[in-house]
Design a protein around this motif. Structure first.
Motif, PDB file in Angstrom:
ATOM      1  N   VAL A 222      25.644  43.894  34.451  1.00 38.42           N
ATOM      2  CA  VAL A 222      25.940  43.778  33.037  1.00 38.42           C
ATOM      3  C   VAL A 222      24.935  42.856  32.368  1.00 38.42           C
ATOM      4  O   VAL A 222      24.321  42.004  33.007  1.00 38.42           O
ATOM      5  N   ARG A 223      24.808  43.023  31.079  1.00 39.79           N
ATOM      6  CA  ARG A 223      23.806  42.264  30.352  1.00 39.79           C
ATOM      7  C   ARG A 223      24.123  40.769  30.291  1.00 39.79           C
ATOM      8  O   ARG A 223      23.252  39.927  30.333  1.00 39.79           O
ATOM      9  N   HIS A 224      25.402  40.459  30.145  1.00 37.78           N
ATOM     10  CA  HIS A 224      25.796  39.058  30.137  1.00 37.78           C
ATOM     11  C   HIS A 224      26.590  38.776  31.393  1.00 37.78           C
ATOM     12  O   HIS A 224      27.662  39.315  31.588  1.00 37.78           O
ATOM     13  N   GLN A 225      26.057  37.956  32.271  1.00 35.96           N
ATOM     14  CA  GLN A 225      26.720  37.679  33.531  1.00 35.96           C
ATOM     15  C   GLN A 225      27.620  36.452  33.401  1.00 35.96           C
ATOM     16  O   GLN A 225      27.169  35.396  32.982  1.00 35.96           O
ATOM     17  N   PRO A 226      28.900  36.582  33.760  1.00 40.51           N
ATOM     18  CA  PRO A 226      29.788  35.426  33.723  1.00 40.51           C
ATOM     19  C   PRO A 226      29.454  34.475  34.862  1.00 40.51           C
ATOM     20  O   PRO A 226      28.696  34.807  35.764  1.00 40.51           O
ATOM     21  N   GLU A 227      30.033  33.293  34.795  1.00 38.52           N
ATOM     22  CA  GLU A 227      29.850  32.350  35.881  1.00 38.52           C
ATOM     23  C   GLU A 227      30.438  32.947  37.153  1.00 38.52           C
ATOM     24  O   GLU A 227      31.240  33.873  37.117  1.00 38.52           O
ATOM     25  N   GLY A 228      30.045  32.426  38.299  1.00 38.51           N
ATOM     26  CA  GLY A 228      30.519  32.950  39.560  1.00 38.51           C
ATOM     27  C   GLY A 228      32.031  32.933  39.647  1.00 38.51           C
ATOM     28  O   GLY A 228      32.689  32.075  39.060  1.00 38.51           O
ATOM     29  N   LEU A 229      32.541  33.878  40.398  1.00 33.95           N
ATOM     30  CA  LEU A 229      33.987  33.978  40.541  1.00 33.95           C
ATOM     31  C   LEU A 229      34.594  32.720  41.142  1.00 33.95           C
ATOM     32  O   LEU A 229      35.698  32.311  40.772  1.00 33.95           O
ATOM     33  N   GLU A 230      33.884  32.104  42.057  1.00 33.19           N
ATOM     34  CA  GLU A 230      34.409  30.903  42.700  1.00 33.19           C
ATOM     35  C   GLU A 230      34.633  29.800  41.669  1.00 33.19           C
ATOM     36  O   GLU A 230      35.652  29.116  41.682  1.00 33.19           O
ATOM     37  N   GLN A 231      33.683  29.654  40.759  1.00 31.70           N
ATOM     38  CA  GLN A 231      33.806  28.613  39.744  1.00 31.70           C
ATOM     39  C   GLN A 231      34.931  28.922  38.773  1.00 31.70           C
ATOM     40  O   GLN A 231      35.717  28.047  38.409  1.00 31.70           O
ATOM     41  N   LEU A 232      35.025  30.193  38.353  1.00 34.38           N
ATOM     42  CA  LEU A 232      36.096  30.574  37.446  1.00 34.38           C
ATOM     43  C   LEU A 232      37.467  30.427  38.099  1.00 34.38           C
ATOM     44  O   LEU A 232      38.439  30.015  37.454  1.00 34.38           O
ATOM     45  N   GLN A 233      37.539  30.741  39.372  1.00 33.98           N
ATOM     46  CA  GLN A 233      38.804  30.595  40.082  1.00 33.98           C
ATOM     47  C   GLN A 233      39.210  29.129  40.145  1.00 33.98           C
ATOM     48  O   GLN A 233      40.392  28.789  40.023  1.00 33.98           O
ATOM     49  N   ALA A 234      38.223  28.250  40.297  1.00 33.09           N
ATOM     50  CA  ALA A 234      38.515  26.818  40.353  1.00 33.09           C
ATOM     51  C   ALA A 234      38.930  26.272  38.986  1.00 33.09           C
ATOM     52  O   ALA A 234      39.708  25.323  38.896  1.00 33.09           O
ATOM     53  N   GLN A 235      38.427  26.894  37.922  1.00 31.36           N
ATOM     54  CA  GLN A 235      38.687  26.403  36.573  1.00 31.36           C
ATOM     55  C   GLN A 235      39.958  26.996  35.961  1.00 31.36           C
ATOM     56  O   GLN A 235      40.434  26.498  34.939  1.00 31.36           O
ATOM     57  N   THR A 236      40.479  28.051  36.555  1.00 28.09           N
ATOM     58  CA  THR A 236      41.648  28.730  35.986  1.00 28.09           C
ATOM     59  C   THR A 236      42.788  28.773  36.998  1.00 28.09           C
ATOM     60  O   THR A 236      42.651  28.327  38.135  1.00 28.09           O
ATOM     61  N   GLN A 237      43.903  29.340  36.564  1.00 30.09           N
ATOM     62  CA  GLN A 237      45.062  29.527  37.425  1.00 30.09           C
ATOM     63  C   GLN A 237      45.149  30.962  37.956  1.00 30.09           C
ATOM     64  O   GLN A 237      46.182  31.375  38.465  1.00 30.09           O
ATOM     65  N   PHE A 238      44.056  31.724  37.806  1.00 31.64           N
ATOM     66  CA  PHE A 238      44.031  33.103  38.268  1.00 31.64           C
ATOM     67  C   PHE A 238      43.482  33.201  39.686  1.00 31.64           C
ATOM     68  O   PHE A 238      42.630  32.404  40.088  1.00 31.64           O
ATOM     69  N   THR A 239      43.957  34.194  40.423  1.00 28.94           N
ATOM     70  CA  THR A 239      43.420  34.462  41.752  1.00 28.94           C
ATOM     71  C   THR A 239      42.113  35.241  41.620  1.00 28.94           C
ATOM     72  O   THR A 239      41.773  35.749  40.542  1.00 28.94           O
ATOM     73  N   ARG A 240      41.406  35.360  42.734  1.00 28.74           N
ATOM     74  CA  ARG A 240      40.149  36.104  42.721  1.00 28.74           C
ATOM     75  C   ARG A 240      40.388  37.562  42.329  1.00 28.74           C
ATOM     76  O   ARG A 240      39.646  38.129  41.520  1.00 28.74           O
ATOM     77  N   LYS A 241      41.419  38.185  42.898  1.00 30.73           N
ATOM     78  CA  LYS A 241      41.694  39.587  42.579  1.00 30.73           C
ATOM     79  C   LYS A 241      42.084  39.753  41.119  1.00 30.73           C
ATOM     80  O   LYS A 241      41.738  40.751  40.484  1.00 30.73           O
TER      81      LYS A 241
END
Length: 260
Positions: free
Chosen positions: A76-95
């Motif tokens: 994708v044109r805009h890449q989000p931060e890595g899943l590991e970082q987002l998982q650490a910053q949120t209450q969501f699971t990887r899936k």
């Protein structure tokens, strides 16, 4: 405040990110020819959120998640931060993050969502009213840097607070919504603008029926309790402290969980 119930929640949903085969899309029609999946998660709060329902509708039409996520993110044109970082910053699971991202990318291939998209989402879920102003205010609450677009990271961080944050975190986010000009204070005019936009969006589907002066009455009641030093504005400290101590106001704050 009377509890206003989102029309989309009249039917109880037993699932998390992915609805079952009978779940309708945001437009009100069941997807045809798509491979719907049984619920993977049991946290019903996710399915009360219009923004989540919007991206789930796109996610479920794609069939099973069989594409490597890291490869997908690189395309994708805009890449989000890595899943590991987002998982650490949120209450969501990887899936959950994978499902949210897939739906977000399908609806917004650029990786960014604009205000018109928010207006489209809420016009679908609240066709009985005018959702234009509420969508505008909600978009501004997510668009913290005020650049006219929201990245997936900002989007999912906000959802995490709204759906799974602590009481204080949710109240702080609600204050940010009320604080339209982002000056750190909420005025009576700002609170009135938000409240009116919610009633306009809910239309005739409010329980009980809404009188024309109801938003004004609620704002007067709220402001009298929150503006403790009578300086004409409400600070975030006053807002949080009053909401936590007053059960009637706290109950009213749950309104946002039904219309976000």
């Amino acid at each position: 405040m009377s509890v206003l119930q989102c029309q989309a929640d009249n039917k109880e949903v037993d699932g998390g990110l992915l609805p079952d085969g009978k779940e309708a899309s945001p437009g009100g029609h069941e997807a045809e020819g798509s491979k719907w999946q049984r619920p993977r998660f049991s946290r019903k709060s996710l399915m009360r959120c219009c923004l989540v329902k919007w991206i789930i509708a796109s996610t479920t039409q794609q069939g099973p998640d069989n594409i490597d996520m890291d490869l997908e993110l690189s395309m994708v044109r805009h890449q989000p931060e890595g899943l590991e970082q987002l998982q650490a910053q949120t209450q969501f699971t990887r899936k959950e993050l994978q499902s949210l991202y897939r739906g977000f990318k399908n609806e917004c291939p650029s990786g960014l969502v604009d205000e018109e998209t928010f207006k489209t989402i809420y016009s679908q879920f609240f066709p009985q009213g005018d959702a234009t102003m509420y969508a505008h205010f909600l978009f501004n609450a997510f668009d913290m840097d005020r650049n006219g677009s929201i990245r997936f990271e900002d989007f999912v961080l906000g959802l995490s607070v709204l759906l799974r944050g602590s009481v204080t975190e949710k109240l702080r986010w609600a204050f940010n919504l009320y604080d339209i000009n982002k000056d750190g204070y909420v005025t009576k005019e700002e609170m009135m603008a938000i409240m009116t936009s919610i009633y306009d969006m809910m239309g005739r589907y409010t329980l009980p029926s809404v009188r024309e002066d109801s938003p004004y009455e609620h704002v007067e009641k709220f402001f009298q309790k929150m503006d403790r030093n009578r300086d004409g504005v409400v600070t975030v400290e006053e807002f949080i402290e009053t909401c936590q101590k007053d059960k009637s106001i706290m109950s009213s704050m749950q309104l946002f969980e039904n219309v976000i």
